[in-house]
Scaffold this motif. Structure first.
Motif, PDB file in Angstrom:
ATOM      1  N   LEU A 125       0.872  -1.173   0.000  1.00 15.22           N
ATOM      2  CA  LEU A 125       0.000   0.000   0.000  1.00 15.22           C
ATOM      3  C   LEU A 125       0.904   1.215   0.000  1.00 15.22           C
ATOM      4  CD1 LEU A 125      -2.376  -1.310   2.812  1.00 15.22           C
ATOM      5  CD2 LEU A 125      -2.737  -1.439   0.336  1.00 15.22           C
ATOM      6  N   VAL A 126       0.628   2.160  -0.886  1.00 13.26           N
ATOM      7  CA  VAL A 126       1.492   3.329  -1.049  1.00 13.26           C
ATOM      8  C   VAL A 126       0.764   4.549  -0.494  1.00 13.26           C
ATOM      9  CG1 VAL A 126       2.761   4.741  -2.694  1.00 13.26           C
ATOM     10  CG2 VAL A 126       2.548   2.266  -3.067  1.00 13.26           C
ATOM     11  N   LEU A 127       1.242   5.034   0.624  1.00 12.89           N
ATOM     12  CA  LEU A 127       0.574   6.114   1.345  1.00 12.89           C
ATOM     13  C   LEU A 127       1.243   7.449   1.040  1.00 12.89           C
ATOM     14  CD1 LEU A 127       0.020   3.411   2.916  1.00 12.89           C
ATOM     15  CD2 LEU A 127      -0.413   4.841   4.917  1.00 12.89           C
ATOM     16  N   ALA A 128       0.487   8.333   0.422  1.00 17.36           N
ATOM     17  CA  ALA A 128       0.983   9.663   0.095  1.00 17.36           C
ATOM     18  C   ALA A 128       0.378  10.681   1.066  1.00 17.36           C
ATOM     19  CB  ALA A 128       0.618  10.004  -1.341  1.00 17.36           C
ATOM     20  N   LYS A 129       0.709  11.927   0.870  1.00 18.83           N
ATOM     21  CA  LYS A 129       0.203  12.984   1.762  1.00 18.83           C
ATOM     22  C   LYS A 129      -1.160  13.518   1.315  1.00 18.83           C
ATOM     23  CE  LYS A 129       5.017  14.035   2.854  1.00 18.83           C
ATOM     24  NZ  LYS A 129       5.163  13.381   4.172  1.00 18.83           N
ATOM     25  N   SER A 130      -1.530  13.216   0.076  1.00 18.65           N
ATOM     26  CA  SER A 130      -2.883  13.519  -0.423  1.00 18.65           C
ATOM     27  C   SER A 130      -3.547  12.202  -0.783  1.00 18.65           C
ATOM     28  CB  SER A 130      -2.791  14.400  -1.676  1.00 18.65           C
ATOM     29  OG  SER A 130      -2.207  13.664  -2.738  1.00 18.65           O
ATOM     30  N   GLY A 131      -4.870  12.186  -0.722  1.00 15.42           N
ATOM     31  CA  GLY A 131      -5.593  10.995  -1.163  1.00 15.42           C
ATOM     32  C   GLY A 131      -5.319  10.711  -2.630  1.00 15.42           C
ATOM     33  N   PHE A 132      -5.266  11.761  -3.413  1.00 17.80           N
ATOM     34  CA  PHE A 132      -5.093  11.640  -4.862  1.00 17.80           C
ATOM     35  C   PHE A 132      -3.824  10.883  -5.236  1.00 17.80           C
ATOM     36  CE2 PHE A 132      -4.276  13.379  -9.166  1.00 17.80           C
ATOM     37  CZ  PHE A 132      -5.518  13.180  -9.741  1.00 17.80           C
ATOM     38  N   SER A 133      -2.755  11.061  -4.447  1.00 24.97           N
ATOM     39  CA  SER A 133      -1.480  10.408  -4.782  1.00 24.97           C
ATOM     40  C   SER A 133      -1.314   9.038  -4.133  1.00 24.97           C
ATOM     41  CB  SER A 133      -0.312  11.327  -4.402  1.00 24.97           C
ATOM     42  OG  SER A 133      -0.291  12.460  -5.260  1.00 24.97           O
ATOM     43  N   HIS A 134      -2.312   8.579  -3.380  1.00 23.74           N
ATOM     44  CA  HIS A 134      -2.231   7.217  -2.855  1.00 23.74           C
ATOM     45  C   HIS A 134      -2.209   6.223  -4.016  1.00 23.74           C
ATOM     46  CE1 HIS A 134      -2.742   8.679   1.155  1.00 23.74           C
ATOM     47  NE2 HIS A 134      -2.828   7.465   1.660  1.00 23.74           N
ATOM     48  N   SER A 135      -1.571   5.086  -3.789  1.00 19.84           N
ATOM     49  CA  SER A 135      -1.476   4.088  -4.843  1.00 19.84           C
ATOM     50  C   SER A 135      -1.257   2.721  -4.213  1.00 19.84           C
ATOM     51  CB  SER A 135      -0.321   4.442  -5.785  1.00 19.84           C
ATOM     52  OG  SER A 135      -0.330   3.623  -6.927  1.00 19.84           O
ATOM     53  N   VAL A 136      -1.065   1.731  -5.033  1.00 24.40           N
ATOM     54  CA  VAL A 136      -0.649   0.418  -4.549  1.00 24.40           C
ATOM     55  C   VAL A 136       0.507  -0.075  -5.411  1.00 24.40           C
ATOM     56  CG1 VAL A 136      -2.887  -0.280  -3.563  1.00 24.40           C
ATOM     57  CG2 VAL A 136      -2.390  -0.771  -5.956  1.00 24.40           C
ATOM     58  N   ASN A 137       1.381  -0.832  -4.787  1.00 22.16           N
ATOM     59  CA  ASN A 137       2.401  -1.534  -5.550  1.00 22.16           C
ATOM     60  C   ASN A 137       1.853  -2.898  -5.922  1.00 22.16           C
ATOM     61  OD1 ASN A 137       4.306   0.486  -5.591  1.00 22.16           O
ATOM     62  ND2 ASN A 137       5.247  -0.143  -3.657  1.00 22.16           N
ATOM     63  N   TYR A 138       2.048  -3.290  -7.150  1.00 27.84           N
ATOM     64  CA  TYR A 138       1.435  -4.528  -7.625  1.00 27.84           C
ATOM     65  C   TYR A 138       2.215  -5.058  -8.819  1.00 27.84           C
ATOM     66  CZ  TYR A 138      -0.367  -1.404 -11.199  1.00 27.84           C
ATOM     67  OH  TYR A 138      -0.460  -0.479 -12.209  1.00 27.84           O
ATOM     68  N   ARG A 139       1.977  -6.322  -9.096  1.00 24.71           N
ATOM     69  CA  ARG A 139       2.425  -6.946 -10.337  1.00 24.71           C
ATOM     70  C   ARG A 139       1.187  -7.617 -10.917  1.00 24.71           C
ATOM     71  NH1 ARG A 139       6.112 -11.071  -7.724  1.00 24.71           N
ATOM     72  NH2 ARG A 139       4.898 -10.388  -5.911  1.00 24.71           N
ATOM     73  N   SER A 140       0.814  -7.268 -12.117  1.00 28.04           N
ATOM     74  CA  SER A 140      -0.397  -7.858 -12.693  1.00 28.04           C
ATOM     75  C   SER A 140      -0.146  -8.280 -14.128  1.00 28.04           C
ATOM     76  CB  SER A 140      -1.567  -6.873 -12.611  1.00 28.04           C
ATOM     77  OG  SER A 140      -1.347  -5.772 -13.470  1.00 28.04           O
ATOM     78  N   VAL A 141      -0.935  -9.243 -14.553  1.00 29.50           N
ATOM     79  CA  VAL A 141      -0.867  -9.719 -15.940  1.00 29.50           C
ATOM     80  C   VAL A 141      -2.285  -9.787 -16.480  1.00 29.50           C
ATOM     81  CG1 VAL A 141      -0.422 -11.761 -17.393  1.00 29.50           C
ATOM     82  CG2 VAL A 141       1.289 -11.022 -15.736  1.00 29.50           C
ATOM     83  N   ILE A 142      -2.429  -9.386 -17.727  1.00 30.29           N
ATOM     84  CA  ILE A 142      -3.691  -9.557 -18.450  1.00 30.29           C
ATOM     85  C   ILE A 142      -3.388 -10.365 -19.707  1.00 30.29           C
ATOM     86  CG2 ILE A 142      -5.440  -8.367 -19.839  1.00 30.29           C
ATOM     87  CD1 ILE A 142      -6.049  -7.866 -16.986  1.00 30.29           C
ATOM     88  N   VAL A 143      -4.220 -11.361 -19.960  1.00 28.69           N
ATOM     89  CA  VAL A 143      -4.062 -12.215 -21.141  1.00 28.69           C
ATOM     90  C   VAL A 143      -5.359 -12.174 -21.948  1.00 28.69           C
ATOM     91  CG1 VAL A 143      -3.566 -14.554 -21.983  1.00 28.69           C
ATOM     92  CG2 VAL A 143      -2.624 -13.795 -19.767  1.00 28.69           C
ATOM     93  N   PHE A 144      -5.247 -11.916 -23.232  1.00 28.04           N
ATOM     94  CA  PHE A 144      -6.375 -12.068 -24.148  1.00 28.04           C
ATOM     95  C   PHE A 144      -6.140 -13.341 -24.956  1.00 28.04           C
ATOM     96  CE2 PHE A 144      -6.165  -7.408 -23.594  1.00 28.04           C
ATOM     97  CZ  PHE A 144      -7.427  -7.201 -23.062  1.00 28.04           C
ATOM     98  N   ALA A 145      -7.099 -14.240 -24.946  1.00 31.62           N
ATOM     99  CA  ALA A 145      -6.891 -15.509 -25.643  1.00 31.62           C
ATOM    100  C   ALA A 145      -8.225 -16.212 -25.844  1.00 31.62           C
ATOM    101  CB  ALA A 145      -5.951 -16.399 -24.825  1.00 31.62           C
ATOM    102  N   ARG A 146      -8.156 -17.386 -26.451  1.00 34.08           N
ATOM    103  CA  ARG A 146      -9.333 -18.249 -26.600  1.00 34.08           C
ATOM    104  C   ARG A 146      -8.935 -19.646 -26.144  1.00 34.08           C
ATOM    105  NH1 ARG A 146     -13.083 -16.383 -30.829  1.00 34.08           N
ATOM    106  NH2 ARG A 146     -12.426 -14.303 -31.488  1.00 34.08           N
ATOM    107  N   GLY A 147      -9.821 -20.300 -25.427  1.00 30.38           N
ATOM    108  CA  GLY A 147      -9.513 -21.627 -24.900  1.00 30.38           C
ATOM    109  C   GLY A 147      -9.430 -22.693 -25.975  1.00 30.38           C
ATOM    110  N   GLU A 148      -8.499 -23.616 -25.780  1.00 29.68           N
ATOM    111  CA  GLU A 148      -8.431 -24.810 -26.621  1.00 29.68           C
ATOM    112  C   GLU A 148      -8.486 -26.014 -25.687  1.00 29.68           C
ATOM    113  OE1 GLU A 148      -4.974 -24.660 -29.244  1.00 29.68           O
ATOM    114  OE2 GLU A 148      -5.193 -22.473 -29.287  1.00 29.68           O
ATOM    115  N   LYS A 149      -9.367 -26.929 -25.999  1.00 28.69           N
ATOM    116  CA  LYS A 149      -9.548 -28.097 -25.135  1.00 28.69           C
ATOM    117  C   LYS A 149      -8.368 -29.045 -25.316  1.00 28.69           C
ATOM    118  CE  LYS A 149     -13.472 -31.081 -24.054  1.00 28.69           C
ATOM    119  NZ  LYS A 149     -14.866 -31.380 -24.455  1.00 28.69           N
ATOM    120  N   VAL A 150      -7.806 -29.496 -24.228  1.00 28.26           N
ATOM    121  CA  VAL A 150      -6.716 -30.476 -24.286  1.00 28.26           C
ATOM    122  C   VAL A 150      -7.363 -31.858 -24.281  1.00 28.26           C
ATOM    123  CG1 VAL A 150      -4.689 -31.392 -23.093  1.00 28.26           C
ATOM    124  CG2 VAL A 150      -5.126 -28.911 -23.107  1.00 28.26           C
ATOM    125  N   GLU A 151      -7.208 -32.560 -25.389  1.00 34.02           N
ATOM    126  CA  GLU A 151      -7.903 -33.851 -25.533  1.00 34.02           C
ATOM    127  C   GLU A 151      -6.989 -35.040 -25.204  1.00 34.02           C
ATOM    128  OE1 GLU A 151     -11.084 -33.925 -26.281  1.00 34.02           O
ATOM    129  OE2 GLU A 151     -11.568 -32.199 -27.566  1.00 34.02           O
TER     130      GLU A 151
END
Lengths: 207, 207
Positions: free
Chosen positions: A86-112
């Motif tokens: 959690l990143v605490l600043a002196k204004s609410g506006f500058s508060h933030s969070v430290n994070y690592r995120s991933v987004i994947v766009f894809a389509r599923g393929e069934k493993v047969e």
């Protein structure tokens, strides 16, 4: 890979596209949230997963509503988020969070293929509990048959990372308001045996 | 509330619809993953949030691609997941996780009233860091103007919870394989002051 869909409207300096970064975030996560849409209505499901090279694997019951939609190969969006602080600043506006995120766009393929399915189930189990699979009662053909495994390409994946302290406006920096970072961590507590295991030694990989 | 969309195809015994349960999960979470779809393509965004009575609030830049889509009032799915434990069984098939999760189906409504927006920003900040807002440099009109607040009804929300140990098949229970639960917990580590705060006392609410 950078594509129109993985290029953000804001904070583009936080984006990363190199596979090593994306893989390290996926490999540290315990679950993903996978979403798809039917007639404009989004559906989301938190679920276990594993990475196998440049693919992401999930599993579920052959009867699951979610699995049955996704096995059609419709577009999905997979989100993985690790909250590091959690990143605490002196204004609410500058508060933030430290994070690592991933987004994947894809389509599923069934493993047969049977052996590939079992391999996927081993990876998904070991993602949550490293080295667990080798210790287990072997899977039965019926269990494998009752399970659907879906595989998604990581070709269109992106990572977004924030690290470091607060970025207050220059005029705020002398305010006598405490600012800084509160690190967050997900920890594993001591293993609790069930009744059948109270007299069994705890495996090394669980210590 | 139980609706066709919040009634699962499987594990329906794990579902809960009472507001107190749903609220307690939301109030314990640090972020949600919010998804919507455009032309069948799902988009997901992990983001901070707060609960205000029977509504869920998020905020973002007025220029954010995600915010601008959601402020149109299109259907969203909001997912909150708290992972409480890894459930180790004697077969891979019976492995599970203990969790508390909430799914919300709703449409965003833009909060236009200035004081209501500030109230929302205070709640979102305090959701991450209880009691923080009162300590901060007051928001400016410009900061509030640059921020969009969206509000979502919790009317169509549901919770799903798993607790307890592994549920192995009877014939597996005597196998000499360790089974039980590894509890998971997200902990806050000691606060790290930034340069401007090394000589300031740590506020009580951060201890």
């Amino acid at each position: 890979m950078q594509t129109p869909r993985t290029t953000p409207s804001r904070k583009s300096k936080r984006m990363q596209y190199d596979p090593a970064t994306i893989y390290s975030i996926l490999d540290a996560a315990l679950f993903c949230t996978i979403s798809y849409a039917v007639d404009g209505q989004p559906w989301s499901l938190p679920t276990a997963f594993a990475r196998d090279g440049n693919r992401l694997l999930i599993h579920g019951s052959v009867g699951s509503h979610f699995i049955r939609e996704m096995e059609k190969g419709i577009p999905v969006c997979i989100s993985v988020t690790l909250l590091d602080g959690l990143v605490l600043a002196k204004s609410g506006f500058s508060h933030s969070v430290n994070y690592r995120s991933v987004i994947v766009f894809a389509r599923g393929e069934k493993v047969e293929d049977y052996d590939q399915k079992v391999h996927a189930l081993a990876l998904i189990t070991n993602q949550l509990i490293p080295n667990r699979w080798a210790d287990l009662r072997p899977e039965t053909a019926s269990e494998v048959r009752k399970t659907t495994v879906l595989s998604f390409s990581l070709e269109e994946a992106s990572a977004k990372i924030r690290t470091g302290g607060p970025l207050d406006e220059p005029e705020d920096q002398t305010l006598p308001i405490w600012s800084g970072v509160i690190p967050l961590e997900t920890v594993r507590r001591a293993a609790i045996p069930d009744e059948s295991s109270v007299s069994l030694p705890l495996p090394d990989y669980l210590r």
